[in-house]
Motif scaffolding. Sequence first.
Motif, mmCIF file in Angstrom:
data_model
loop_
_atom_site.group_PDB
_atom_site.id
_atom_site.type_symbol
_atom_site.label_atom_id
_atom_site.label_comp_id
_atom_site.label_asym_id
_atom_site.label_seq_id
_atom_site.Cartn_x
_atom_site.Cartn_y
_atom_site.Cartn_z
ATOM 1 N N PRO A 93 2.111 8.910 -5.884
ATOM 2 C CA PRO A 93 1.550 9.017 -7.263
ATOM 3 C C PRO A 93 2.537 9.003 -8.458
ATOM 4 C CG PRO A 93 1.420 11.163 -6.183
ATOM 5 C CD PRO A 93 1.988 10.051 -5.167
ATOM 6 N N VAL A 105 3.550 -1.722 -16.736
ATOM 7 C CA VAL A 105 2.416 -2.373 -16.917
ATOM 8 C C VAL A 105 2.142 -2.520 -18.443
ATOM 9 C CG1 VAL A 105 0.050 -3.119 -16.486
ATOM 10 C CG2 VAL A 105 1.709 -2.835 -14.570
ATOM 11 N N VAL A 106 1.904 -1.243 -18.944
ATOM 12 C CA VAL A 106 1.409 -1.010 -20.325
ATOM 13 C C VAL A 106 2.654 -1.081 -21.376
ATOM 14 C CG1 VAL A 106 -0.564 0.261 -19.594
ATOM 15 C CG2 VAL A 106 1.618 1.482 -20.369
ATOM 16 N N PRO A 143 2.232 -7.449 -11.551
ATOM 17 C CA PRO A 143 0.757 -6.820 -10.831
ATOM 18 C C PRO A 143 0.471 -7.813 -9.520
ATOM 19 C CG PRO A 143 0.548 -6.707 -12.955
ATOM 20 C CD PRO A 143 1.817 -7.574 -12.645
ATOM 21 N N ASN A 144 1.043 -9.008 -9.552
ATOM 22 C CA ASN A 144 0.509 -9.930 -8.295
ATOM 23 C C ASN A 144 0.237 -9.496 -7.003
ATOM 24 O OD1 ASN A 144 -0.083 -12.101 -10.267
ATOM 25 N ND2 ASN A 144 1.854 -12.594 -10.509
ATOM 26 N N ARG A 158 3.072 5.112 -8.835
ATOM 27 C CA ARG A 158 1.815 4.605 -9.701
ATOM 28 C C ARG A 158 2.087 4.723 -10.996
ATOM 29 N NH1 ARG A 158 -1.205 6.939 -5.660
ATOM 30 N NH2 ARG A 158 -2.240 8.316 -7.185
ATOM 31 N N LEU A 193 0.971 -1.177 -0.032
ATOM 32 C CA LEU A 193 -0.214 0.052 0.169
ATOM 33 C C LEU A 193 0.875 1.100 -0.196
ATOM 34 C CD1 LEU A 193 -2.891 -0.898 2.284
ATOM 35 C CD2 LEU A 193 -3.143 -0.308 -0.059
ATOM 36 N N LEU A 198 -0.876 -7.085 -6.167
ATOM 37 C CA LEU A 198 -2.050 -6.285 -5.967
ATOM 38 C C LEU A 198 -3.406 -7.055 -5.567
ATOM 39 C CD1 LEU A 198 -1.810 -3.316 -8.973
ATOM 40 C CD2 LEU A 198 -1.354 -3.356 -6.672
ATOM 41 N N VAL A 230 2.306 2.008 -3.556
ATOM 42 C CA VAL A 230 1.297 2.517 -4.507
ATOM 43 C C VAL A 230 0.701 3.706 -4.249
ATOM 44 C CG1 VAL A 230 0.613 0.342 -5.701
ATOM 45 C CG2 VAL A 230 -0.577 1.149 -3.660
ATOM 46 N N ALA A 231 0.986 4.197 -2.979
ATOM 47 C CA ALA A 231 0.349 5.616 -2.347
ATOM 48 C C ALA A 231 0.965 6.659 -2.860
ATOM 49 C CB ALA A 231 0.456 5.375 -0.772
ATOM 50 N N PHE A 238 4.798 2.481 -12.396
ATOM 51 C CA PHE A 238 4.350 1.341 -12.412
ATOM 52 C C PHE A 238 3.283 1.053 -13.352
ATOM 53 C CE2 PHE A 238 0.710 -1.617 -10.998
ATOM 54 C CZ PHE A 238 1.285 -3.006 -10.971
ATOM 55 N N HIS A 239 2.316 2.036 -13.661
ATOM 56 C CA HIS A 239 1.475 1.914 -14.902
ATOM 57 C C HIS A 239 2.340 1.844 -16.240
ATOM 58 C CE1 HIS A 239 -2.340 2.600 -16.700
ATOM 59 N NE2 HIS A 239 -1.858 3.268 -17.674
#
Lengths: 107, 107
Positions: free
Chosen positions: B15, B25-26, B75-76, B18, B9, B78, B12-13, B21-22
């Motif tokens: 910004p 991921v993409v 992402p696991n 995040r 937490l 999560l 990812v708290a 990470f994003h």
Amino acid sequence: MQDRITTILKAVADPTRREIFHALVVATTALPITQISSQFDISRQGITKHLKTLEGAGLINIDTKGRERFCYANPNPLKEVNQWLKFYEQFWDGALDDLSNYLDNIS
Amino acid sequence: MQDRITTILKAVADPTRREIFHALVVATTALPITQISSQFDISRQGITKHLKTLEGAGLINIDTKGRERFCYANPNPLKEVNQWLKFYEQFWDGALDDLSNYLDNIS
DNA sequence: TTAATATGCAACTATATGGTTGCAAATATA
DNA sequence: TATATTTGCAACCATATAGTTGCATATTAA
């Protein structure tokens, strides 16, 4: 200041705040601050600070009645965290075993 | 040190984390650190610190190849956040409109 | 009215966090 | 071989965070 989602995530990133929040969620009635703080090892003022953070994230509400302030949980802001998570669900292992995820992805 | 869920937490708290990470991921391919940091306004070292935090939470993995270190998302972890959330889902508004929640609760 | 209870506010402390810069080392390229 | 690139490490800085204590104030109870 900061994102709503950031405010919410920061609020729940602290283990003590998660404990407080949980206690309020499962409580059958709103609880005054002193009663909440009696369940923890830290000072009442420490608890008050955490309550303010939770209130700022919208995760609890506080009603003043006389000299007491009754706190109760409002889990609704967690829906935003859930929405944030939802995007990544498709990328984690076993996602397709989960019916709800499957339904989300065929629509 | 601290709870796994707390570590995740907290990761990812932030910004910026995040966003990083994003991006991973993409991304269709693993990205070296310099390439990641080129997408942000903060210094490479700042990015490296965030990457370490994400790695500590298990949200990214890093493969060293020559002088480069290739990062890719995982992402696991999560799923743990999702599980934590699941308990509170029954308490938030509109929960019963959601089929998946309904299915979870009749079983 | 006096005493007890519940709380807020302010000041303070220690540590964590998000960021920086400088430099050294390893690897790749000319 | 000499140079450029990618990175890690360490030191540093400012601010945020989690906690404390002391005190004043409002409300309730004796």
